[in-house]
Structures are given as C-alpha cells and as structure tokens.
Design a protein around this motif. Structure first.
Motif, PDB file in Angstrom:
ATOM      1  N   ILE A 238       0.858  -1.197   0.000  1.00 39.66           N
ATOM      2  CA  ILE A 238       0.000   0.000   0.000  1.00 39.66           C
ATOM      3  C   ILE A 238       0.892   1.244   0.000  1.00 39.66           C
ATOM      4  O   ILE A 238       0.662   2.198  -0.752  1.00 39.66           O
ATOM      5  N   ALA A 239       1.909   1.212   0.834  1.00 37.57           N
ATOM      6  CA  ALA A 239       2.833   2.347   0.915  1.00 37.57           C
ATOM      7  C   ALA A 239       3.501   2.612  -0.435  1.00 37.57           C
ATOM      8  O   ALA A 239       3.589   3.750  -0.897  1.00 37.57           O
ATOM      9  N   LEU A 240       3.916   1.535  -1.067  1.00 35.86           N
ATOM     10  CA  LEU A 240       4.612   1.650  -2.351  1.00 35.86           C
ATOM     11  C   LEU A 240       3.691   2.278  -3.404  1.00 35.86           C
ATOM     12  O   LEU A 240       4.082   3.181  -4.147  1.00 35.86           O
ATOM     13  N   ARG A 241       2.456   1.821  -3.426  1.00 41.73           N
ATOM     14  CA  ARG A 241       1.480   2.389  -4.383  1.00 41.73           C
ATOM     15  C   ARG A 241       1.277   3.876  -4.111  1.00 41.73           C
ATOM     16  O   ARG A 241       1.250   4.705  -5.028  1.00 41.73           O
ATOM     17  N   MET A 242       1.177   4.245  -2.837  1.00 44.67           N
ATOM     18  CA  MET A 242       0.925   5.658  -2.507  1.00 44.67           C
ATOM     19  C   MET A 242       2.146   6.525  -2.804  1.00 44.67           C
ATOM     20  O   MET A 242       2.013   7.656  -3.254  1.00 44.67           O
ATOM     21  N   VAL A 243       3.323   6.000  -2.545  1.00 46.12           N
ATOM     22  CA  VAL A 243       4.552   6.753  -2.840  1.00 46.12           C
ATOM     23  C   VAL A 243       4.669   6.965  -4.351  1.00 46.12           C
ATOM     24  O   VAL A 243       4.997   8.059  -4.827  1.00 46.12           O
ATOM     25  N   TRP A 244       4.358   5.939  -5.105  1.00 45.01           N
ATOM     26  CA  TRP A 244       4.389   6.035  -6.577  1.00 45.01           C
ATOM     27  C   TRP A 244       3.396   7.102  -7.058  1.00 45.01           C
ATOM     28  O   TRP A 244       3.719   7.949  -7.890  1.00 45.01           O
ATOM     29  N   GLU A 245       2.177   7.081  -6.484  1.00 49.27           N
ATOM     30  CA  GLU A 245       1.171   8.084  -6.873  1.00 49.27           C
ATOM     31  C   GLU A 245       1.623   9.494  -6.503  1.00 49.27           C
ATOM     32  O   GLU A 245       1.509  10.428  -7.291  1.00 49.27           O
ATOM     33  N   ALA A 246       2.142   9.638  -5.272  1.00 53.09           N
ATOM     34  CA  ALA A 246       2.567  10.968  -4.819  1.00 53.09           C
ATOM     35  C   ALA A 246       3.727  11.481  -5.678  1.00 53.09           C
ATOM     36  O   ALA A 246       3.773  12.661  -6.035  1.00 53.09           O
ATOM     37  N   ALA A 247       4.658  10.584  -6.007  1.00 51.82           N
ATOM     38  CA  ALA A 247       5.832  11.004  -6.793  1.00 51.82           C
ATOM     39  C   ALA A 247       5.420  11.532  -8.172  1.00 51.82           C
ATOM     40  O   ALA A 247       6.089  12.387  -8.744  1.00 51.82           O
ATOM     41  N   GLN A 248       4.316  11.016  -8.676  1.00 52.69           N
ATOM     42  CA  GLN A 248       3.840  11.512  -9.973  1.00 52.69           C
ATOM     43  C   GLN A 248       3.046  12.801  -9.844  1.00 52.69           C
ATOM     44  O   GLN A 248       2.911  13.559 -10.802  1.00 52.69           O
TER      45      GLN A 248
END
Ligand code: FMN
Length: 337
Positions: A238-248
């Motif tokens: 979940i963290a990885l998905r959110m970090v990926w979204e935030a980074a974009q």
C-alpha cells in the motif's frame, strides 16, 4: 586532476559509488533515515548503530507540552506487522531541548524534528521555537493528528486542512519542511499537491494505517485504545502504491516509508520515485536494519556498476518489452527474498 576512465576501477572501490542525496534542502550521505517513533532520540540505539553513518535521524514526535500517550496495552504484534496506539507520548519540546538535543548536536547526521499538535497554533509555536535551535536540519510535520477544533478529523485527511497547517508552519520557518502524510485517505495525490502548494519542501509517506485486533477469548480489543496504527511489511504494498502516486503528483521530493525491512524493500521505493526512505518497524526486529540497508544499497550499486543512486530513483519501467536484468544479490546484501 586524474580522470577515472576505467569503469572497472570503480568496482574495486565502493567509495566511488555515490549514495548521497539531497531532499528538500537536507543533504544526506545516503538515502536511509530513521522513521519517527521507532528510533527514540537516537542515543538509545547509539551502542548498536553508528549514528554518523545514517542518512538522517527523525526523532520521536514532539508536542509543545509533555504527553503521556495512551494507556497500555499500546502495541500488539500482527501478521506481518504491528499495531501501535502509543498516542504520541513524548517529554515536550522544552525537556527535549534540555535532555535529548545536546547529544544529537554532537552528530554529523542531519537531525529532523517531527512535530505534532491538535491545533494549527501549536504547530506554529513549535516551528517558531525550533527555528532558533542549533543543529536542526529540518522539520517533519506529522499531519495525522486529529484537529480538536474540526471535531477530531485528522489534518492530513482533508486537503484544505493539510494546506492550512503546512502553510502556517511554512510562514514561521526557513528550515526544510517535510509534510508527513496519512495513508487513511481516498486520494493521496490531492493531499500531496495541497502541501506542495502550501510550501512544503518534501513529502514523506506513509504513516500507519488504522487497524484493530481482537482477543477472541476475552472478546476485548487487544489495544486499550481499541484501534491503532498498522506498520511493518504488511503495509508495504500500500505504501509503495501511494509513494508512486505521490511522486507523480508533485515536483517536490518524496520520502518513502512503510514496511521497509531490507535494501530490496528500499530499492522498490526508490524505483517508484522516492528520493529517500525511512525505516520504522524494522528497527524493533533488528536495531541495525538501517545500516544494513545502507550497505545493501551500496552493494547493489557496486554489483551493477551504477555509479549514482540517483540513477535508480524514479526508474520504474512500465512500458512493454524486455527489461535490462540487474543483479541484486551479492555477499553482504541485507535481506532474504
Ligand atoms: C511504535 C511507533 C511509534 C510511532 N510514532 C510516530 C510518531 O511519533 N510520529 C510519526 O510521525 N510517526 C510515528 N510512527 C509512524 C512511523 O514513523 C512510520 O510512518 C510507520 O510506522 C510506517 O513505517 P514502518 O512500516 O517502517 O514502521 C510510529 C510508528 C510506530 C510503529
């Protein structure tokens, strides 16, 4: 000055591989930081970890006044993680400055103070007072706290409230400002954009995910607080998905947090766009996890002859077709996958 024209020579000298990163004005020798609340105030772990080898130390969340936190039991182990309802226990800013800060000021590692309050004005006062302290590299604003005036809604779950608290802190401090985001939201991109607009220099995510556990024998909640925050490997995807979204979603740097146990986990976060990572629950399992991750990252660069960690950051490949194969396994690499 001699130029290094022979790529092989770098292989024999691990120091030729650059792990240093800059995150929103904080300069770190490597991208591995400690996550707030899981590493005390540094000194507690000094006999086990060479603190000067860490990228950064984020101390336990600080409030203006001392806080006793929640009654016990406050932690419980769960499948692949843990729940905590510590309730942000801390000695308050004044005692921190008297008792904890002098030791931290002797270190060469950037020290970031994690702050929280139940009203915007508490965050503002903390920021003002921290501004005048020696040896502080930055402030991490924990916006997962319930705002008393808004009826207990966490600042970090509403883009408007997140904007207001970060903007108010921004106006009072010239220190690098990291906004730490809550994952308990439907749209992390909207929150990340609001804190960027409010003047944050970086975002860090994720904080814990709200959860609970029940003792079937007694039918009681396992935590006195009933609910708590889930952390550890269970939350990593979940963290990885959110970090990926935030980074974009934002241009400011993103710091990845959530279930990072070893260097492979850290690499996943860097690949999806995090410029640095924080290590939390892993410290309870293995107090040396942070340094093993630093060594694992170095080992990965050396093994693959990647001279700079920045070449990894945001390198996620989503297009069709063959990918270059890189090796991640080598002697001394932390983690078994
Ligand atoms: C026991 C414990 C105490 C924590 N205290 C704080 C805190 O004071 N401030 C804060 O922003 N986050 C706090 N956190 C959240 C962590 O910094 C981190 O965001 C979260 O645990 C996810 O990372 P992890 O899975 O690596 O632990 C705490 C987490 C744990 C497990």
């Amino acid at each position: 000055m001699m130029c290094n024209l022979n790529p092989q020579s770098a292989i024999h000298n691990p120091q030729s591989y650059n792990l240093a990163v800059e995150v929103g004005g904080i300069f770190m020798k490597n991208p591995v930081m400690t996550a707030s609340g899981t590493f005390g105030y540094g000194q507690e772990l000094a006999s086990l970890v060479d603190l000067n080898r860490l990228g950064g130390i984020i101390v336990k969340g600080l409030s203006l006044k001392p806080s006793a936190g929640n009654p016990p039991p406050r932690t419980v182990e769960t499948c692949g993680g843990m729940l905590n309802a510590i309730g942000l226990e801390n000695p308050g800013l004044e005692a921190f400055v008297q008792e904890k800060l002098p030791f931290l000021q002797t270190l060469e590692t950037p020290i970031v103070l994690n702050i929280y309050g139940h009203e915007t004005k508490a965050y503002v006062e903390l920021a003002e007072r921290i501004q005048d302290l020696e040896g502080i590299a930055g402030i991490e604003v924990n916006i997962s706290c319930p705002n008393v005036k808004a009826g207990g809604i966490a600042f970090g779950t509403d883009p408007k409230m997140a904007f207001e608290v970060v903007k108010a802190v921004r106006e009072k401090t010239g220190l690098p400002l990291i906004a730490k985001l809550s994952p308990n939201v439907a749209d992390i991109k909207a929150i990340a954009r609001s804190v960027e607009e409010a003047g944050a220099d970086a975002v860090s995510l994720i904080n814990t995910i709200t959860g609970m556990a029940v003792d079937v024998a007694t039918r009681r909640p396992k935590l006195a607080n009933i609910t708590g925050g889930l952390s550890g490997p269970a939350i990593k995807p979940i963290a990885l998905r959110m970090v990926w979204e935030a980074a974009q979603a934002v241009r400011i740097p993103v710091i990845g947090i959530g279930g990072i146990m070893d260097a492979l986990d850290a690499l996943e976060f860097l690949i999806v766009g995090a410029r640095a990572v924080q290590v939390g629950t892993a410290n309870f399992v293995n107090p040396r996890a942070t340094l093993e991750i630093v060594e694992g990252l170095r080992s990965y660069l050396v093994k693959n002859n990647i001279t700079d960690i920045s070449n990894i950051i945001g390198s996620l490949r989503t297009e069709q077709g063959a990918s270059p194969q890189v090796e991640y396994w080598s002697d001394g690499f932390a983690g078994k996958k």
